[in-house]
Design a protein around this motif. Structure first.
Motif, PDB file in Angstrom:
ATOM      1  N   LEU A 132       0.828  -1.207   0.000  1.00  0.00           N
ATOM      2  CA  LEU A 132       0.000   0.000   0.000  1.00  0.00           C
ATOM      3  C   LEU A 132       0.862   1.255   0.000  1.00  0.00           C
ATOM      4  CD1 LEU A 132      -2.657  -1.079   2.646  1.00  0.00           C
ATOM      5  CD2 LEU A 132      -2.945  -1.031   0.161  1.00  0.00           C
ATOM      6  N   VAL A 133       0.339   2.326  -0.604  1.00  0.00           N
ATOM      7  CA  VAL A 133       1.019   3.620  -0.659  1.00  0.00           C
ATOM      8  C   VAL A 133      -0.036   4.714  -0.531  1.00  0.00           C
ATOM      9  CG1 VAL A 133       2.539   5.149  -1.963  1.00  0.00           C
ATOM     10  CG2 VAL A 133       2.757   2.677  -2.228  1.00  0.00           C
ATOM     11  N   SER A 134       0.283   5.770   0.220  1.00  0.00           N
ATOM     12  CA  SER A 134      -0.599   6.931   0.326  1.00  0.00           C
ATOM     13  C   SER A 134       0.156   8.179  -0.088  1.00  0.00           C
ATOM     14  CB  SER A 134      -1.109   7.095   1.759  1.00  0.00           C
ATOM     15  OG  SER A 134      -1.801   8.330   1.904  1.00  0.00           O
ATOM     16  N   ASP A 135      -0.543   9.091  -0.774  1.00  0.00           N
ATOM     17  CA  ASP A 135       0.105  10.340  -1.186  1.00  0.00           C
ATOM     18  C   ASP A 135       0.080  11.392  -0.087  1.00  0.00           C
ATOM     19  OD1 ASP A 135      -2.539  11.106  -1.133  1.00  0.00           O
ATOM     20  OD2 ASP A 135      -2.540  12.038  -3.119  1.00  0.00           O
ATOM     21  N   GLY A 136      -0.493  11.063   1.074  1.00  0.00           N
ATOM     22  CA  GLY A 136      -0.547  12.004   2.186  1.00  0.00           C
ATOM     23  C   GLY A 136      -1.650  13.023   2.087  1.00  0.00           C
TER      24      GLY A 136
END
Length: 374
Positions: free
Chosen positions: A257-261
């Motif tokens: 998983l990755v989040s752009d903030g």
């Protein structure tokens, strides 16, 4: 009177010292960050101006004006940690100009710890770095840009932790950690706003064994579980665990998983059967569905699969300045995806890395922040 030829023209100190505060603040706001901080030790007036609310408003642009040329641009770095770098330096890749440099760990706030033991970088967020201090139940959080630091004492000793995540918060930062005990594993959250730890029971035991950090998005930390893959959620405020009801794509061999903030959540996953990835794809969560964004080109996927030897627990991802970085603990290069351009690239290995390297590569996104408080 014109200045004499061959001699520099200087402003009369009598005029400079009476320069209006608002004009002086405006001039300082154009300085590059390096020159900006060289002024801290020149005089008390500059130092007081730099930390004044009015100057902060000039220096910190709003999101809508972040591209304005009226404020100095902060450099952003990819920071590499590896056991072979020992305790004195960490390589930095300046993603703005494409150059490598070193971050010294012998600065004043780290020297007392780095000189006696090998401190380990665990997490980075919002311009702050979090290190573990061996042989103690403490962590060190620091802002190297301004030379501030704080030692956080964990309530129990001896202890071990399975994962740690440093996340930004409205009034500072929080640290999420799973502490391993003799009887149970509970979640702990440190809140810099109140300078205290809180313990939350009900740890989700199905989290993947190779999950080293959570992914922060809108006040919630997201984690991948072991097969059959799913997503576990931890609310940082309430301390409640939950499961995502959004169905994952099929035939997944691994999930990251990755989040752009800023509210967007991405999923990087291998596609194949019997634990063998034939391709890798990127999805974005839109409402209640994972929408396919892009597929990794076949020749790049073959390289990624070959460097991790199908040990996908070695693969991890993070967000860095409009790019999604895919890394492997056993490989010194980064595969990254430029979201705006929709293109994939490889970042070559660090030139200062020893020829005979081993596993243990840990990459972090490091964007210095002037006003990140420890």
């Amino acid at each position: 009177m014109a200045a004499r030829a061959g001699k520099s023209q200087e402003m009369d100190p009598g005029i400079w010292c009476h320069l209006p505060v608002e004009l002086l603040e405006h001039v300082l706001s154009f300085l590059p960050l390096k020159s900006f901080f060289n002024l801290l030790c020149t005089c008390k007036r500059f130092k007081s101006l730099i930390y004044s609310p009015s100057f902060l408003a000039k220096y910190s642009p709003s999101p809508s004006s972040s591209s304005s040329s009226s404020s100095p641009a902060l450099s952003s770095f990819l920071l590499l940690s590896h056991p072979q770098f020992y305790r004195h330096r960490l390589p930095l890749y300046d993603s703005a100009i494409g150059n490598w440099r070193n971050l010294s760990l012998t600065c004043s706030i780290l020297l007392p710890y780095a000189a006696t033991t090998a401190i380990t970088l665990l997490s980075a967020a919002n311009g702050l770095l979090c290190f573990s201090l061996p042989n103690s139940s403490s962590f060190l959080v620091c802002n190297l840009l301004v030379g501030s630091s704080r030692v956080l004492q964990f309530p129990g000793y001896p202890f071990a932790f399975e994962m740690l995540t440093l996340v930004p918060a409205p009034n500072g930062y929080k640290i999420f950690m799973i502490a391993s005990g003799s009887s149970s594993n509970n979640a702990w959250v440190y809140d810099s706003g109140v300078h205290s730890w809180r313990e939350f029971q009900g740890f989700d035991p199905t989290l993947s064994d190779n999950c080293h950090q959570g992914v922060y998005c809108n006040g919630v930390l997201y984690f991948c579980t072991s097969e059959p893959f799913s997503i576990a959620c931890f609310d940082l405020e309430s301390g409640v665990w939950d499961r995502s009801v959004v169905e994952l794509p099929g035939e997944l061999t691994f999930v990251k998983l990755v989040s752009d903030g800023e509210g967007k959540l991405y999923l990087v996953g291998g596609i194949g059967r019997n634990g063998i990835s034939k391709s890798m794809k990127l999805w974005e969560l839109e409402g209640e569905n994972w929408v396919l964004v892009e597929s990794l080109p076949e020749f790049m996927c073959q390289k990624l699969v070959s460097v991790c030897y199908h040990n996908y627990e070695h693969v991890y991802c993070f967000w860095h300045q409009e790019t999604i970085c895919v890394c492997c603990y056993t490989w010194p290069e980064i595969l990254y995806y430029k979201v705006a351009r929709r293109t994939w690239h490889w970042l070559p290995k660090c030139p200062s890395l020893p020829d005979k390297w081993s596993c243990g590569f840990r990459w972090f996104s490091f964007v210095p922040e002037l006003y990140a408080q420890v």
